[in-house]
Scaffold this motif. Structure first.
Motif, PDB file in Angstrom:
ATOM      1  N   UNK A  52      30.139  81.291  88.918  1.00 12.93           N
ATOM      2  CA  UNK A  52      30.650  80.036  89.476  1.00 12.93           C
ATOM      3  C   UNK A  52      31.196  80.202  90.895  1.00 12.93           C
ATOM      4  N   UNK A  53      31.264  81.439  91.386  1.00 15.23           N
ATOM      5  CA  UNK A  53      31.723  81.679  92.749  1.00 15.23           C
ATOM      6  C   UNK A  53      30.527  81.671  93.689  1.00 15.23           C
ATOM      7  N   UNK A  54      30.193  80.478  94.139  1.00 14.41           N
ATOM      8  CA  UNK A  54      29.074  80.367  95.068  1.00 14.41           C
ATOM      9  C   UNK A  54      29.450  81.028  96.383  1.00 14.41           C
ATOM     10  N   UNK A  55      28.492  81.600  97.013  1.00 12.74           N
ATOM     11  CA  UNK A  55      28.724  82.218  98.307  1.00 12.74           C
ATOM     12  C   UNK A  55      27.424  82.389  99.050  1.00 12.74           C
ATOM     13  N   UNK A  56      27.551  82.514 100.335  1.00 13.52           N
ATOM     14  CA  UNK A  56      26.394  82.735 101.194  1.00 13.52           C
ATOM     15  C   UNK A  56      26.903  83.290 102.508  1.00 13.52           C
ATOM     16  N   UNK A  57      26.001  83.811 103.296  1.00 12.56           N
ATOM     17  CA  UNK A  57      26.371  84.264 104.632  1.00 12.56           C
ATOM     18  C   UNK A  57      26.711  83.040 105.471  1.00 12.56           C
ATOM     19  N   UNK A  58      27.741  83.179 106.288  1.00  9.24           N
ATOM     20  CA  UNK A  58      28.127  82.074 107.164  1.00  9.24           C
ATOM     21  C   UNK A  58      27.189  81.960 108.351  1.00  9.24           C
ATOM     22  N   UNK A  59      27.180  80.769 108.947  1.00  4.49           N
ATOM     23  CA  UNK A  59      26.376  80.548 110.146  1.00  4.49           C
ATOM     24  C   UNK A  59      27.052  79.481 111.000  1.00  4.49           C
ATOM     25  N   UNK A  60      26.387  79.071 112.056  1.00 10.06           N
ATOM     26  CA  UNK A  60      26.973  78.120 113.000  1.00 10.06           C
ATOM     27  C   UNK A  60      27.327  76.785 112.346  1.00 10.06           C
ATOM     28  N   UNK A  61      26.689  76.438 111.237  1.00 11.96           N
ATOM     29  CA  UNK A  61      27.015  75.174 110.576  1.00 11.96           C
ATOM     30  C   UNK A  61      28.406  75.214 109.935  1.00 11.96           C
ATOM     31  N   UNK A  62      29.007  76.404 109.846  1.00  8.76           N
ATOM     32  CA  UNK A  62      30.337  76.549 109.245  1.00  8.76           C
ATOM     33  C   UNK A  62      31.475  76.464 110.267  1.00  8.76           C
ATOM     34  N   UNK A  63      31.160  76.274 111.540  1.00  3.23           N
ATOM     35  CA  UNK A  63      32.211  76.302 112.559  1.00  3.23           C
ATOM     36  C   UNK A  63      33.231  75.181 112.384  1.00  3.23           C
ATOM     37  N   UNK A  64      32.802  74.005 111.898  1.00  2.00           N
ATOM     38  CA  UNK A  64      33.766  72.928 111.638  1.00  2.00           C
ATOM     39  C   UNK A  64      34.743  73.340 110.539  1.00  2.00           C
ATOM     40  N   UNK A  65      34.254  74.048 109.513  1.00  2.00           N
ATOM     41  CA  UNK A  65      35.129  74.553 108.455  1.00  2.00           C
ATOM     42  C   UNK A  65      36.124  75.564 109.035  1.00  2.00           C
ATOM     43  N   UNK A  66      35.646  76.463 109.880  1.00  2.00           N
ATOM     44  CA  UNK A  66      36.533  77.444 110.518  1.00  2.00           C
ATOM     45  C   UNK A  66      37.620  76.715 111.307  1.00  2.00           C
ATOM     46  N   UNK A  67      37.236  75.724 112.076  1.00  2.00           N
ATOM     47  CA  UNK A  67      38.211  74.983 112.876  1.00  2.00           C
ATOM     48  C   UNK A  67      39.231  74.271 111.998  1.00  2.00           C
ATOM     49  N   UNK A  68      38.797  73.695 110.866  1.00  2.00           N
ATOM     50  CA  UNK A  68      39.750  72.989 110.008  1.00  2.00           C
ATOM     51  C   UNK A  68      40.705  73.949 109.319  1.00  2.00           C
ATOM     52  N   UNK A  69      40.222  75.123 108.910  1.00  2.00           N
ATOM     53  CA  UNK A  69      41.108  76.121 108.308  1.00  2.00           C
ATOM     54  C   UNK A  69      42.097  76.620 109.360  1.00  2.00           C
ATOM     55  N   UNK A  70      41.595  76.900 110.547  1.00  2.00           N
ATOM     56  CA  UNK A  70      42.456  77.385 111.624  1.00  2.00           C
ATOM     57  C   UNK A  70      43.478  76.350 112.063  1.00  2.00           C
TER      58      UNK A  70
END
Length: 182
Positions: free
Chosen positions: A149-167
């Motif tokens: 149930x722990x989905x995961x994948x390598x990150x890419x440029x589409x994750x930058x909005x997620x990085x910004x929201x966490x930061x």
């Protein structure tokens, strides 16, 4: 630090890492050409993007120490501090840390990842940084033990909005740094 210091900085970092490996009973690792170029690219980026946190100590034209710190809004992070083993315990690291800390003025969040070297821990504590324990793990991950149930994948440029929201919770986004690493 200048763009021309990158190769000297790499030599100091390599010497420091070799000393650390030796003290830990490990064989020092050598960088591949690709790893070396990535490191040099990163050092050049510090000079261009974070010049207030990028410093070297030199003896004549030879780099004997370096510090690299970033500032993103009210977030400050000390990325690296290395002193050539032959120059350690002579005040070089203290002066470099002071230079790196100068760009931390007014930062609401300060972060540093450090080695287990007691001298480094003492210096960081004396500089007013809190020391929190961490864990180091080595070995091969047994992927069959990871719950499905722990989905995961390598990150890419589409994750930058997620990085910004966490930061955003840290009061300063490092999304541009993650984008650079991608």
């Amino acid at each position: 630090m200048t763009l021309g210091d990158a190769v000297g900085v790499a030599a100091v970092v390599d010497a420091g890492l070799a000393q650390f490996d030796h003290r830990a009973g490990r064989e020092p690792q050598t960088r591949s050409d690709e790893q070396r170029e990535y490191f040099l690219s990163g050092m050049r980026r510090f000079v261009e993007r974070d010049p207030d946190g990028a410093w070297v100590a030199a003896d004549g034209g030879r780099v004997v120490g370096m510090v690299a710190a970033i500032r993103r809004g009210s977030f400050w992070g000390l990325s690296m501090l290395f002193v050539d083993p032959a120059w350690q315990s002579q005040g070089v690291g203290r002066r470099l840390l002071d230079a790196g800390l100068a760009c931390a003025q007014g930062a609401e969040v300060r972060m540093i990842l450090t080695s287990s070297d007691p001298r480094a821990l003492r210096r960081y504590s004396l500089a007013g940084l809190d020391i929190h324990p961490t864990v180091e793990a080595r070995g091969t991950v047994d992927r069959s033990a990871i719950p499905g149930r722990l989905d995961g994948r390598s990150g890419d440029a589409s994750d930058l909005d997620l990085v910004a929201s966490v930061d955003a919770g840290l009061r300063g986004s490092r999304a541009e740094d993650v984008e650079y690493m991608l």
